[in-house]
Design an enzyme around this catalytic site. Structure first.
Site, short mmCIF file in Angstrom:
data_model
loop_
_atom_site.label_atom_id
_atom_site.label_comp_id
_atom_site.label_asym_id
_atom_site.label_seq_id
_atom_site.Cartn_x
_atom_site.Cartn_y
_atom_site.Cartn_z
N CYS A 126 -0.89 4.17 -4.81
CA CYS A 126 -1.61 5.09 -3.92
C CYS A 126 -2.96 5.44 -4.56
O CYS A 126 -3.11 5.38 -5.78
CB CYS A 126 -0.79 6.35 -3.69
SG CYS A 126 0.64 6.06 -2.64
N CYS A 208 -2.03 4.03 0.81
CA CYS A 208 -1.54 5.41 0.78
C CYS A 208 -2.44 6.30 -0.08
O CYS A 208 -3.19 5.80 -0.91
CB CYS A 208 -0.09 5.46 0.30
SG CYS A 208 0.20 4.55 -1.23
#
Ligand code: N1C
Length: 306
Positions: A126, A208
C-alpha cells in the site's frame, strides 16, 4: 510333331519383351530417377502452404520477442526482485505466447491473458502505486530514484512487456513480424492494446492507501478521458482501498507555455470522476521531489535555483 506356333513361352533363342539389354536397363533406371525427382520437386513447390499473414497498418512484432520476454523475466525475478525468484519464467513465456499465437489479432480478449496474469501475480505494498499519463519518462525516473514506489513497468508483467510489440495470425502458429493491427486504423481489440488495458485494470484494482499519478501539464490533454489512466485505471480504483489519489501536474523545464495547472478545468474533470467514486483527490503543481529530477538535467534554469 507338336506345333509351337501358339506357344507363349519364349525359347532361349527368342528374347521376350522384358529381356532388355544392360544398357537399356541403365537408361530406364536413370529415366525413372529423373521422373521421381521431378515429381518430388513439383510436389514440394505445389504443396498447399499457409497463406501469408494479413498486412496491417501498425508495426510488426518486435524481433526476438520470445527471447526478450524470457530474458526480462529472468532479469526481473533473479536480479531486480529476487523475492519473486520462485516465478516460473518458462511458463510465463509460454502463457504470453499462447495468449495471442494462432489467434485473430483483431479479436484479442481479456480472457486470453488470464493465465499470464495468474502466473505474474505480485503484491504491491500500500502507498506505493504510481500511475502516469503522457509522462512515462518522468514517472519512471521518479520510481527509479524512489525504489519503494511502483509504476506498472516496475512490476514483473509491466517490466516484461514495456516497449514491445506483438501479434499473431489466425492461420499460422508464427508471430507476425511484418505488421500488426494499428489500434485506430485497424482495430481496437488488438493483442497489445487489450494487454495494456487488462494489466492496467489489475494494477488499479490492487492499488491501496495513498496512490499517486504523474500528469503532464505541458500538453493540451493533461487529463485525457480516453487514455488508459482516464478510461481504465481511475474507474478500477477501489474506494474502500484507496485513501487518496494525489496528482502531480508537472511542467517541462524551459517550456514556453504551461498548458494546464491544478486549477485548470481539465483537472476538475478528474476531480469530478473521483468524487463520484468516493475517492478523495488532491493536486499539486510541480511536486518538488519530481521537479528536482527535472532540475538534474537543467540545473541552470531559473526555476531550479529557488
Ligand atoms: O494511456 P496512458 O498513457 O494514460 O497510460 C498510462 C497508464 C499508466 O498509469 C500505466 O499504469 O496506463 C498504464 N500503462 C502502462 O503502464 C503502459 N506501458 C506502456 C498504459 N500503457 C502503457 N504503455 C504503452 O503506452 C501502451 O502502448 C499505451 O498505448 C501507451 C499509453 O501511454 P500514454 O497515452 O502516455
Amino acid at each position: 510333331m507338336s506345333d509351337h506356333r501358339f506357344s507363349s513361352v519364349p525359347t532361349e533363342e527368342e528374347p521376350g519383351c522384358c529381356h532388355l539389354s544392360r544398357k537399356a536397363k541403365v537408361c530406364l533406371g536413370v529415366l525413372l530417377c529423373v521422373l521421381v525427382a521431378v515429381a518430388v520437386v513439383v510436389g514440394v513447390l505445389k504443396w498447399p502452404r499457409a497463406p501469408p499473414p494479413r498486412a496491417w497498418n501498425g508495426t510488426g512484432s518486435t524481433p526476438h520477442f520470445s527471447e526478450i520476454v524470457l530474458g526480462r523475466c529472468f532479469t526481473y525475478t533473479q536480479l531486480l526482485r529476487p523475492e519473486l525468484g520462485h516465478a516460473d519464467c518458462g511458463q510465463i513465456g509460454k502463457a504470453f505466447m499462447n495468449a495471442f499465437l494462432s489467434k485473430d489479432p483483431c479479436h484479442s480478449s481479456e480472457q486470453d491473458y488470464q493465465l499470464l496474469l495468474k502466473l505474474t501475480n505480485q503484491t504491491i505494498p500500500c502507498h506505493s502505486s504510481v500511475f502516469w499519463s503522457k509522462s512515462s519518462q518522468l514517472a519512471h525516473l521518479y520510481t527509479t530514484v524512489q525504489q519503494d514506489m511502483f509504476t506498472l513497468e516496475d512490476t514483473l508483467i509491466g517490466y516484461i512487456a514495456d516497449g514491445l510489440n506483438w501479434c499473431g495470425d489466425a492461420g499460422s502458429n508464427e508471430m507476425n513480424y511484418q505488421s500488426c493491427p494499428h489500434w485506430r486504423k485497424d482495430c481496437i481489440n488488438n493483442p497489445v492494446s487489450v494487454f495494456w488495458d487488462t494489466v492496467s485494470k489489475r494494477f488499479a484494482e490492487n492499488a491501496c492507501g495513498v496512490v499517486q499519478v504523474v500528469l503532464n501539464g505541458s500538453i493540451s490533454n493533461t487529463f485525457d478521458k480516453n487514455s488508459t489512466f482516464g478510461r481504465v485505471e481511475i474507474h478500477n480504483l477501489h474506494p474502500g482501498k484507496v485513501s487518496v489519489l494525489k496528482a502531480w501536474v508537472m511542467h517541462d523545464i524551459g517550456g514556453v507555455y504551461s498548458y494546464h495547472t491544478c486549477s485548470s478545468p481539465i483537472i476538475d474533470d478528474l476531480k469530478l470522476i473521483l468524487s463520484k467514486r468516493n475517492i478523495p483527490f488532491t493536486c499539486e503543481d510541480d511536486y518538488r521531489p519530481i521537479k528536482f529530477l527535472q532540475c538534474v538535467k537543467s540545473p541552470e534554469d531559473s526555476s531550479c535555483r529557488k
